[in-house]
Design a protein around this motif. Sequence first.
Motif, PDB file in Angstrom:
ATOM      1  N   THR A 130       0.813  -1.219   0.000  1.00 50.76           N
ATOM      2  CA  THR A 130       0.000   0.000   0.000  1.00 50.76           C
ATOM      3  C   THR A 130       0.848   1.272   0.000  1.00 50.76           C
ATOM      4  N   GLY A 131       2.152   1.137   0.289  1.00 50.27           N
ATOM      5  CA  GLY A 131       3.029   2.294   0.212  1.00 50.27           C
ATOM      6  C   GLY A 131       3.133   2.851  -1.198  1.00 50.27           C
ATOM      7  N   LEU A 132       2.905   2.009  -2.200  1.00 51.05           N
ATOM      8  CA  LEU A 132       2.930   2.484  -3.578  1.00 51.05           C
ATOM      9  C   LEU A 132       1.798   3.459  -3.862  1.00 51.05           C
ATOM     10  N   GLN A 135       2.942   6.887  -3.112  1.00 53.97           N
ATOM     11  CA  GLN A 135       3.881   7.332  -4.139  1.00 53.97           C
ATOM     12  C   GLN A 135       3.155   7.737  -5.418  1.00 53.97           C
ATOM     13  N   LEU A 136       2.124   7.000  -5.770  1.00 51.26           N
ATOM     14  CA  LEU A 136       1.322   7.359  -6.942  1.00 51.26           C
ATOM     15  C   LEU A 136       0.595   8.674  -6.716  1.00 51.26           C
ATOM     16  N   ARG A 137       0.120   8.868  -5.509  1.00 54.69           N
ATOM     17  CA  ARG A 137      -0.596  10.100  -5.181  1.00 54.69           C
ATOM     18  C   ARG A 137       0.311  11.321  -5.376  1.00 54.69           C
ATOM     19  N   LYS A 138       1.598  11.177  -5.048  1.00 52.49           N
ATOM     20  CA  LYS A 138       2.536  12.292  -5.113  1.00 52.49           C
ATOM     21  C   LYS A 138       3.235  12.412  -6.470  1.00 52.49           C
ATOM     22  N   SER A 139       3.074  11.416  -7.332  1.00 50.88           N
ATOM     23  CA  SER A 139       3.807  11.404  -8.597  1.00 50.88           C
ATOM     24  C   SER A 139       3.403  12.572  -9.483  1.00 50.88           C
ATOM     25  N   ASN A 140       4.394  13.129 -10.197  1.00 55.14           N
ATOM     26  CA  ASN A 140       4.088  14.195 -11.152  1.00 55.14           C
ATOM     27  C   ASN A 140       3.813  13.644 -12.544  1.00 55.14           C
TER      28      ASN A 140
END
Length: 340
Positions: A130-132, A135-140
């Motif tokens: 679920t840590g991914l 990371q997806l939420r913050k990805s540009n």
Amino acid sequence: MMSKLTLKSVAKNLGVSTATISNAFNRPDQLSVALRQKILQACHELGYFGPNKAAQSLRKGSSGIVAVILSDSLEYMVSDPVASQFLQGVSRELERHQLHLLLFSGQATNLEAISDFVDGFICYGAPRNTGLIEQLRKSNKRVLTVDFDLAGRPSVNIDNEQAAFDSAMAVLRPKDTVAVLGLRLIDAANSQPVGDKPMWDNQSSIAHRRLDGYQRAMQQCGLTLSADYVWHIPESNQNYAREAAQAVLAMSPRPTVLLCMSDLIGLSAMREALQLGLRIPEDIRVVGFDGIEETLRYHPTLTSVWQFSDAKGEAAVRAFLSADDSSQLLPYQLRLGESS
């Protein structure tokens, strides 16, 4: 032979400009046929096969590669018929646009290894790590989710709650005893009743949306669902499903309806019921979810929600490539089989 081959060093070695070398590989219309062939042959003899693709991607801001993040391990997902159908649709649509596919495990630690080299992410199901998700939420980069929602990102789904409700309503009758053979409902590595254990990832999991739909249908029919009759199955495969089905069919009172969150689970449950001498649908009714081709070859045929996963894969790529950030709900069909 030069120890390190770069565009600059190769150009110096051949006595031409870096632009000429680059044009030979990337813009052949800028050179005569004879000159281009001469340069390519010389580069081949040196062991140089073109400018660094990663560096080119960084300069252009596009690599032509789309990463599909799977919900689980690559081994499990490529063997799953539903995921396989989805990936067929993704691959077909990407090829239409001359783009390439990179598969990424949902068990991986982070996205850093690939983030700089892809144009974005299609995330198929909530990743097991679920840590991914954060990371997806913050990805540009462009991020599109399928079979779960991520705030602020576009998604492609079916209405899993309504589909589960429809499938349950097709089989439920007054005074039924109902068991749910669920999929990844709790954080456990083996098949077991949910009981009072905390639900896993209930904000983004389609399994919980399906459970909500089953429960809503039961309430409408005046039925109750005991927590001991809700089973967690960690993966949609025959071994885990068989274990759960054997245990559920041995319960007293024995269920008269099995609501199964995948067709593989539903088919396994029917096999176990038939081996016990139960009649389908007279003694027990079974409903699945997904719409895989195997259900059409099995007797009795399985009542199921068909979500057309290959079409979903194509729709996911089209949505990823569009400028539209809205979320889409795709159609599904409830197909009645002999199991209900």
